[in-house]
Design a protein around this motif. Structure first.
Motif, mmCIF file in Angstrom:
data_model
loop_
_atom_site.group_PDB
_atom_site.id
_atom_site.type_symbol
_atom_site.label_atom_id
_atom_site.label_comp_id
_atom_site.label_asym_id
_atom_site.label_seq_id
_atom_site.Cartn_x
_atom_site.Cartn_y
_atom_site.Cartn_z
ATOM 1 N N LYS A 82 0.835 -1.197 0.000
ATOM 2 C CA LYS A 82 0.000 0.000 0.000
ATOM 3 C C LYS A 82 0.874 1.253 0.000
ATOM 4 C CE LYS A 82 -3.694 2.326 2.557
ATOM 5 N NZ LYS A 82 -4.799 2.121 3.501
ATOM 6 N N LEU A 83 1.861 1.277 0.885
ATOM 7 C CA LEU A 83 2.738 2.441 0.976
ATOM 8 C C LEU A 83 3.531 2.652 -0.305
ATOM 9 C CD1 LEU A 83 3.964 2.072 4.671
ATOM 10 C CD2 LEU A 83 2.268 3.692 3.763
ATOM 11 N N ALA A 84 3.946 1.568 -0.950
ATOM 12 C CA ALA A 84 4.689 1.694 -2.208
ATOM 13 C C ALA A 84 3.818 2.324 -3.297
ATOM 14 C CB ALA A 84 5.204 0.326 -2.658
ATOM 15 N N LEU A 85 2.572 1.902 -3.400
ATOM 16 C CA LEU A 85 1.676 2.500 -4.396
ATOM 17 C C LEU A 85 1.340 3.947 -4.044
ATOM 18 C CD1 LEU A 85 -0.740 -0.439 -5.235
ATOM 19 C CD2 LEU A 85 0.838 0.703 -6.800
ATOM 20 N N LEU A 86 1.146 4.210 -2.762
ATOM 21 C CA LEU A 86 0.800 5.573 -2.353
ATOM 22 C C LEU A 86 1.946 6.554 -2.564
ATOM 23 C CD1 LEU A 86 -1.257 4.878 0.890
ATOM 24 C CD2 LEU A 86 -2.119 5.555 -1.375
ATOM 25 N N ALA A 87 3.159 6.035 -2.693
ATOM 26 C CA ALA A 87 4.315 6.898 -2.942
ATOM 27 C C ALA A 87 4.344 7.391 -4.391
ATOM 28 C CB ALA A 87 5.604 6.148 -2.608
ATOM 29 N N THR A 88 3.448 6.858 -5.220
ATOM 30 C CA THR A 88 3.411 7.252 -6.630
ATOM 31 C C THR A 88 2.057 7.858 -6.958
ATOM 32 O OG1 THR A 88 2.603 5.082 -7.376
ATOM 33 C CG2 THR A 88 4.990 5.364 -7.252
ATOM 34 N N GLU A 89 2.065 8.816 -7.824
ATOM 35 C CA GLU A 89 0.819 9.350 -8.368
ATOM 36 C C GLU A 89 0.305 8.337 -9.379
ATOM 37 O OE1 GLU A 89 -0.957 12.272 -7.993
ATOM 38 O OE2 GLU A 89 0.288 12.808 -6.295
ATOM 39 N N PRO A 90 -0.927 8.149 -9.556
ATOM 40 C CA PRO A 90 -2.071 8.883 -9.039
ATOM 41 C C PRO A 90 -2.808 8.172 -7.898
ATOM 42 C CG PRO A 90 -2.739 7.694 -10.995
ATOM 43 C CD PRO A 90 -1.282 7.363 -10.736
ATOM 44 N N PHE A 91 -2.176 7.207 -7.247
ATOM 45 C CA PHE A 91 -2.842 6.461 -6.182
ATOM 46 C C PHE A 91 -2.956 7.310 -4.927
ATOM 47 C CE2 PHE A 91 -0.952 3.468 -9.078
ATOM 48 C CZ PHE A 91 -2.019 2.650 -9.358
ATOM 49 N N PHE A 92 -4.017 7.071 -4.163
ATOM 50 C CA PHE A 92 -4.221 7.846 -2.944
ATOM 51 C C PHE A 92 -5.042 7.030 -1.958
ATOM 52 C CE2 PHE A 92 -8.014 8.692 -5.380
ATOM 53 C CZ PHE A 92 -9.022 8.949 -4.458
ATOM 54 N N THR A 93 -5.209 7.589 -0.799
ATOM 55 C CA THR A 93 -6.082 7.036 0.222
ATOM 56 C C THR A 93 -6.733 8.210 0.943
ATOM 57 O OG1 THR A 93 -6.272 5.390 1.989
ATOM 58 C CG2 THR A 93 -4.343 6.854 2.068
ATOM 59 N N THR A 94 -7.588 7.915 1.875
ATOM 60 C CA THR A 94 -8.206 8.944 2.704
ATOM 61 C C THR A 94 -8.169 8.447 4.145
ATOM 62 O OG1 THR A 94 -10.438 8.019 2.574
ATOM 63 C CG2 THR A 94 -9.782 9.578 0.817
ATOM 64 N N PRO A 95 -8.361 9.330 5.108
ATOM 65 C CA PRO A 95 -8.373 8.879 6.500
ATOM 66 C C PRO A 95 -9.378 7.751 6.748
ATOM 67 C CG PRO A 95 -8.238 11.262 6.424
ATOM 68 C CD PRO A 95 -8.463 10.792 5.002
ATOM 69 N N ARG A 96 -10.452 7.748 5.999
ATOM 70 C CA ARG A 96 -11.466 6.693 6.147
ATOM 71 C C ARG A 96 -10.871 5.304 5.876
ATOM 72 N NH1 ARG A 96 -17.228 6.836 2.946
ATOM 73 N NH2 ARG A 96 -18.112 5.011 3.931
ATOM 74 N N PHE A 97 -9.807 5.250 5.055
ATOM 75 C CA PHE A 97 -9.204 3.972 4.690
ATOM 76 C C PHE A 97 -7.877 3.711 5.393
ATOM 77 C CE2 PHE A 97 -12.229 4.795 1.345
ATOM 78 C CZ PHE A 97 -12.875 3.574 1.275
ATOM 79 N N ASP A 98 -7.564 4.495 6.418
ATOM 80 C CA ASP A 98 -6.373 4.213 7.217
ATOM 81 C C ASP A 98 -6.528 2.822 7.822
ATOM 82 O OD1 ASP A 98 -5.302 6.668 6.655
ATOM 83 O OD2 ASP A 98 -5.748 7.552 8.618
ATOM 84 N N GLY A 99 -5.518 2.007 7.668
ATOM 85 C CA GLY A 99 -5.556 0.646 8.196
ATOM 86 C C GLY A 99 -6.283 -0.345 7.310
ATOM 87 N N HIS A 100 -6.906 0.118 6.238
ATOM 88 C CA HIS A 100 -7.592 -0.781 5.310
ATOM 89 C C HIS A 100 -6.605 -1.199 4.225
ATOM 90 C CE1 HIS A 100 -10.438 -2.133 2.197
ATOM 91 N NE2 HIS A 100 -11.209 -2.428 3.226
ATOM 92 N N PRO A 101 -6.573 -2.484 3.875
ATOM 93 C CA PRO A 101 -5.598 -2.970 2.890
ATOM 94 C C PRO A 101 -6.009 -2.647 1.443
ATOM 95 C CG PRO A 101 -6.959 -4.785 3.619
ATOM 96 C CD PRO A 101 -7.383 -3.575 4.419
ATOM 97 N N SER A 102 -6.045 -1.355 1.128
ATOM 98 C CA SER A 102 -6.460 -0.956 -0.211
ATOM 99 C C SER A 102 -5.850 0.382 -0.580
ATOM 100 C CB SER A 102 -7.985 -0.857 -0.291
ATOM 101 O OG SER A 102 -8.445 0.160 0.583
#
Length: 125
Positions: free
Chosen positions: A62-82
């Motif tokens: 998750k962290l590897a994908l989030l380090a690249t654009e355009p992937f993102f998350t929101t606080p609602r998905f903190d701790g969720h494997p997505s």
């Protein structure tokens, strides 16, 4: 570059997949009753109405994908494997990368037996 049709095609190509239609017409792809790719419905508190959710195998992935654009998350998905991706930004993701993301999502949710069988078939291909 990738399109929403590619997401649908790649998800349907995985074994033992069921495509469900949610109550608002959104598509949900499952393996063994577990979602692995989910076209989200518009949420009242969300900024975007074209979000696709992809399950990931681990927090590290998750962290590897989030380090690249355009992937993102929101606080609602903190701790969720997505991870999340806007459909309108799929063009920024190459087809090879999207293929790997969909396959990894499937692997993250498939049973051990199905996962091992699919991986063995890929090694033999």
């Amino acid at each position: 570059m990738s399109t929403p049709d590619d997401v649908h095609r790649l998800a349907r190509a995985m074994p033992h997949v069921t495509a469900l239609t949610g109550p608002k017409g959104n598509t949900i792809y499952q393996v063994g009753g577990k979602s692995f790719v989910f076209f989200r419905t518009p949420q009242p508190d969300a900024r975007f109405d074209d979000v696709i959710m992809f399950w990931v195998p681990s927090e590290e992935d998750k962290l590897a994908l989030l380090a690249t654009e355009p992937f993102f998350t929101t606080p609602r998905f903190d701790g969720h494997p997505s991870v999340l991706l806007r459909g309108s930004r799929l063009g920024e993701v190459g087809l090879d990368e999207l293929t790997e993301i969909v396959q990894d999502a499937w692997l993250a949710r498939a049973s051990t037996r199905r996962r091992e069988r699919w991986l063995a078939e890929q090694d033999g291909a």
